[in-house]
Design a protein around this motif. Structure first.
Motif, short mmCIF file in Angstrom:
data_model
loop_
_atom_site.label_atom_id
_atom_site.label_comp_id
_atom_site.label_asym_id
_atom_site.label_seq_id
_atom_site.Cartn_x
_atom_site.Cartn_y
_atom_site.Cartn_z
N TYR A 55 0.85 -1.19 0.00
CA TYR A 55 0.00 0.00 0.00
C TYR A 55 0.88 1.23 0.00
CZ TYR A 55 -3.78 -3.12 1.46
OH TYR A 55 -4.71 -4.12 1.52
N TYR A 56 0.27 2.34 -0.39
CA TYR A 56 0.94 3.64 -0.29
C TYR A 56 -0.05 4.60 0.35
CZ TYR A 56 3.34 7.97 -1.40
OH TYR A 56 3.97 9.19 -1.30
N SER A 57 0.35 5.23 1.44
CA SER A 57 -0.49 6.22 2.11
C SER A 57 -0.16 7.59 1.52
CB SER A 57 -0.21 6.22 3.61
OG SER A 57 -0.83 7.34 4.21
N VAL A 58 -1.14 8.20 0.86
CA VAL A 58 -0.92 9.51 0.24
C VAL A 58 -0.70 10.59 1.31
CG1 VAL A 58 -1.96 11.31 -1.20
CG2 VAL A 58 -2.09 8.92 -1.90
N PRO A 59 -1.53 10.67 2.36
CA PRO A 59 -1.30 11.72 3.35
C PRO A 59 0.05 11.61 4.07
CG PRO A 59 -3.47 10.74 3.66
CD PRO A 59 -2.75 9.91 2.64
N LYS A 60 0.50 10.38 4.34
CA LYS A 60 1.76 10.19 5.06
C LYS A 60 2.95 10.02 4.13
CE LYS A 60 -0.49 8.29 9.09
NZ LYS A 60 -0.69 7.13 9.96
N GLN A 61 2.68 9.86 2.84
CA GLN A 61 3.71 9.67 1.82
C GLN A 61 4.66 8.53 2.19
OE1 GLN A 61 5.52 13.51 1.19
NE2 GLN A 61 3.71 14.28 0.13
N GLN A 62 4.05 7.38 2.50
CA GLN A 62 4.87 6.22 2.83
C GLN A 62 4.21 4.93 2.36
OE1 GLN A 62 3.55 5.76 7.49
NE2 GLN A 62 5.52 6.59 7.06
N PHE A 63 5.08 3.96 2.06
CA PHE A 63 4.63 2.65 1.65
C PHE A 63 4.36 1.81 2.90
CE2 PHE A 63 7.02 4.22 -1.93
CZ PHE A 63 6.21 3.88 -2.99
N ILE A 64 3.43 0.89 2.75
CA ILE A 64 3.09 -0.01 3.85
C ILE A 64 3.09 -1.42 3.27
CG2 ILE A 64 1.36 -0.59 5.59
CD1 ILE A 64 0.26 2.34 5.09
N TYR A 65 3.90 -2.29 3.82
CA TYR A 65 4.00 -3.66 3.33
C TYR A 65 4.31 -4.59 4.50
CZ TYR A 65 8.91 -2.29 3.47
OH TYR A 65 10.13 -1.82 3.87
N SER A 76 10.15 4.08 1.18
CA SER A 76 10.42 3.36 -0.06
C SER A 76 9.97 1.91 0.07
CB SER A 76 11.91 3.42 -0.40
OG SER A 76 12.67 2.85 0.66
N LEU A 77 9.83 1.26 -1.07
CA LEU A 77 9.49 -0.16 -1.08
C LEU A 77 10.71 -0.96 -0.63
CD1 LEU A 77 7.51 -0.33 -4.44
CD2 LEU A 77 6.61 -0.86 -2.17
N ASN A 83 13.27 -3.02 -8.46
CA ASN A 83 13.10 -2.87 -9.92
C ASN A 83 11.65 -2.63 -10.33
OD1 ASN A 83 15.85 -3.19 -10.47
ND2 ASN A 83 15.65 -5.42 -10.37
N TYR A 84 10.76 -2.53 -9.36
CA TYR A 84 9.35 -2.30 -9.66
C TYR A 84 9.14 -0.87 -10.14
CZ TYR A 84 4.31 -1.89 -9.10
OH TYR A 84 2.98 -1.67 -9.33
N ASP A 85 8.45 -0.72 -11.26
CA ASP A 85 8.20 0.59 -11.85
C ASP A 85 6.83 1.11 -11.41
OD1 ASP A 85 7.95 2.87 -13.37
OD2 ASP A 85 8.28 1.86 -15.29
N LEU A 86 6.82 2.06 -10.50
CA LEU A 86 5.57 2.62 -9.98
C LEU A 86 4.74 3.29 -11.06
CD1 LEU A 86 7.00 4.05 -6.66
CD2 LEU A 86 5.25 2.27 -6.85
#
Length: 191
Positions: A55-65, A76-77, A83-86
């Protein structure tokens, strides 16, 4: 008695109007969305990325995995997805609190979007409402953001493929001028 009723009604109307104004300001977060986000959304809380089950949280600008059964919150991921292209991966927009807590459901429900590469992203959009996103190629030119609050200035590019030519032309003209001075100073004797 009339004054009491009028004051009560005014108080109730003021109370009801206040949440509506707050709701309007919370429903638009286009400028917070990343350049790789999909177009078509004025407000986004989370993106679910089916290709990497993150996941990516837009308000917090962070990925969640998940890593070893624990949720990781990071800018970051993880290295396994370096190598994943967002910009090319599909993003599912989710507007609910703590969307990552529905991971087991989202993983099944959005599995069909794995390897889908047809989604247009904000960076490639010509829709003017996305020009406020930081780094957008059509963002405001330098110095214009002060005139238009909330707009993001476009990074200043000096040459656009032409500036270097101008520099070379200027240098060539200076060289020619210097050569003329030398010729003029030798009074035709030709050193």
């Amino acid at each position: 008695m009339k004054k009491l009723i009028i004051m009560s009604m005014l108080g109730i109307m003021g109370f009801l109007a206040q949440p509506a104004a707050a709701q309007i300001s919370l429903n638009i977060n286009i400028g917070s969305q990343p350049l790789w986000g999909p177009v078509g959304y004025d407000h986004v809380d989370y993106y679910y990325l089916p290709d990497v089950e993150s996941y990516y949280s837009v308000p917090k600008q962070q990925f969640i995995y998940q890593e070893r059964g624990k949720w990781i919150f990071s800018r970051s991921l993880p290295a396994r997805y370096r190598n994943y292209d967002l910009y090319n991966g599909y993003k599912v927009v989710l507007n609910s609190r703590d969307s990552y807590r529905n991971f087991d459901r989202d993983r099944v429900q959005y599995a069909r979007y794995k390897d889908v590469r047809t989604q247009q992203v904000i960076r490639n959009s010509n829709d003017k409402r996305y020009y406020v996103v930081k780094g957008h190629p059509h963002g405001m030119p330098p110095g214009q953001a002060k005139k238009y609050p909330g707009r993001v200035e476009r990074p200043q590019v000096r040459d656009n493929g032409r500036g270097n030519e101008r520099d070379h032309r200027g240098n060539d003209q200076n060289k020619r001028g210097n050569e003329r001075e030398k010729r003029g100073n030798d009074n035709g004797r030709g050193r």
